[in-house]
Write an enzyme that holds these catalytic residues in place. Structure first.
Site, PDB file in Angstrom:
ATOM      1  N   HIS A 124     -95.712  34.095 -92.597  1.00 57.62           N
ATOM      2  CA  HIS A 124     -94.607  35.054 -92.725  1.00 57.62           C
ATOM      3  C   HIS A 124     -94.795  35.946 -93.942  1.00 57.62           C
ATOM      4  O   HIS A 124     -94.627  37.175 -93.865  1.00 57.62           O
ATOM      5  CB  HIS A 124     -93.281  34.306 -92.822  1.00 57.62           C
ATOM      6  CG  HIS A 124     -92.103  35.193 -93.108  1.00 57.62           C
ATOM      7  ND1 HIS A 124     -91.373  35.809 -92.107  1.00 57.62           N
ATOM      8  CD2 HIS A 124     -91.536  35.575 -94.280  1.00 57.62           C
ATOM      9  CE1 HIS A 124     -90.417  36.527 -92.650  1.00 57.62           C
ATOM     10  NE2 HIS A 124     -90.490  36.405 -93.973  1.00 57.62           N
ATOM     11  N   GLU A 125     -95.145  35.341 -95.073  1.00 57.33           N
ATOM     12  CA  GLU A 125     -95.351  36.134 -96.290  1.00 57.33           C
ATOM     13  C   GLU A 125     -96.541  37.085 -96.124  1.00 57.33           C
ATOM     14  O   GLU A 125     -96.518  38.209 -96.628  1.00 57.33           O
ATOM     15  CB  GLU A 125     -95.556  35.218 -97.499  1.00 57.33           C
ATOM     16  CG  GLU A 125     -94.366  34.336 -97.824  1.00 57.33           C
ATOM     17  CD  GLU A 125     -93.066  35.112 -97.965  1.00 57.33           C
ATOM     18  OE1 GLU A 125     -93.107  36.280 -98.432  1.00 57.33           O
ATOM     19  OE2 GLU A 125     -92.007  34.582 -97.601  1.00 57.33           O
TER      20      GLU A 125
END
Length: 231
Positions: free
Chosen positions: A103-104
């Protein structure tokens, strides 16, 4: 006496409702993360390794992977070009950790590809910081002194936070969508493993939805206070 009224009038229930919604969302993401932290990816890849693989596959070579203290404090810092993974994610091979790391990296790719919503959000940061410092003092002074116009300006400034959170929603959902696509395309997670990672990311995204609802309720409360004061 009027400041007392501000904090104890019946409209305060709106703030309480918002706080409860945020608490439920926070508890849900923590529960989902813990549950899927007991499921490990079959390839035995650590979260930071997954992050490096994703960035390489996207042709991004100028972003480093770092570690930051805390649990679920993961974030991408575009100023230092660092993906910071928390203690509960860095070094872990769980599908929860892999999902969060991906996600990051989704945010990294958004910046690299010029994703418009994240550009708007970045531009809004100084505006929101400035507005947040002035909003509540203006609202309180306006209500205490009877300057309704001043209070209204304060509410408008407070609303900047709501706009920021609304812009944040597509940014977070898109980062999660990018994460799931790349995890599958690179063969990092199998179908069942991907389901666990998706549950964690969905729960995390709902915390942003909860924040929007909470802030909207606060704005509505302030509008009610100003209208009651004017009457």
């Amino acid at each position: 006496m009027y400041p007392f009224y501000m904090y104890w009038d019946p409209t305060y229930i709106l703030v309480v409702i918002g706080a409860i919604i945020c608490m439920i969302a926070s508890a849900n993401v923590k529960h989902s993360f813990r549950k899927n932290s007991r499921v490990y990816n079959q390839r035995g890849l650590r979260a930071e390794q997954v992050a490096e693989m994703i960035l390489r596959s996207a042709g991004i070579t100028d972003v480093r992977i770092g570690r930051v203290r805390g649990d679920l404090t993961d974030h991408y810092d575009p100023s230092s070009k660092t993906v910071n993974l928390s203690d509960s994610v860095y070094g872990s091979t769980s599908v929860s950790a892999v999902g969060v790391a991906a996600h990051e990296c989704g945010h990294v790719i958004q910046h690299a590809r010029g994703y418009v919503p994240i550009q708007i959000r970045t531009a809004l940061v100084p505006v929101v910081n400035f507005a947040s410092k002035l909003s509540m003092p203006m609202i309180i002074l306006g209500l205490v002194l009877g300057f309704v116009g001043l209070a209204k300006i304060g509410v408008i400034l407070f609303g900047a936070a709501l706009v920021f959170q609304l812009v944040t929603l597509p940014v977070e959902f898109d980062a999660s969508a990018r994460a799931m696509r790349v995890l599958r395309s690179l063969g990092i997670l199998g179908n069942e493993e991907a389901k666990g990672a998706r549950k964690v990311l969905t729960a995390a995204a709902l915390t942003y939805v909860a924040a929007v609802v909470s802030t909207a309720l606060q704005v509505f409360r302030l509008v009610l206070l100003i209208n009651n004061r004017r009457d």
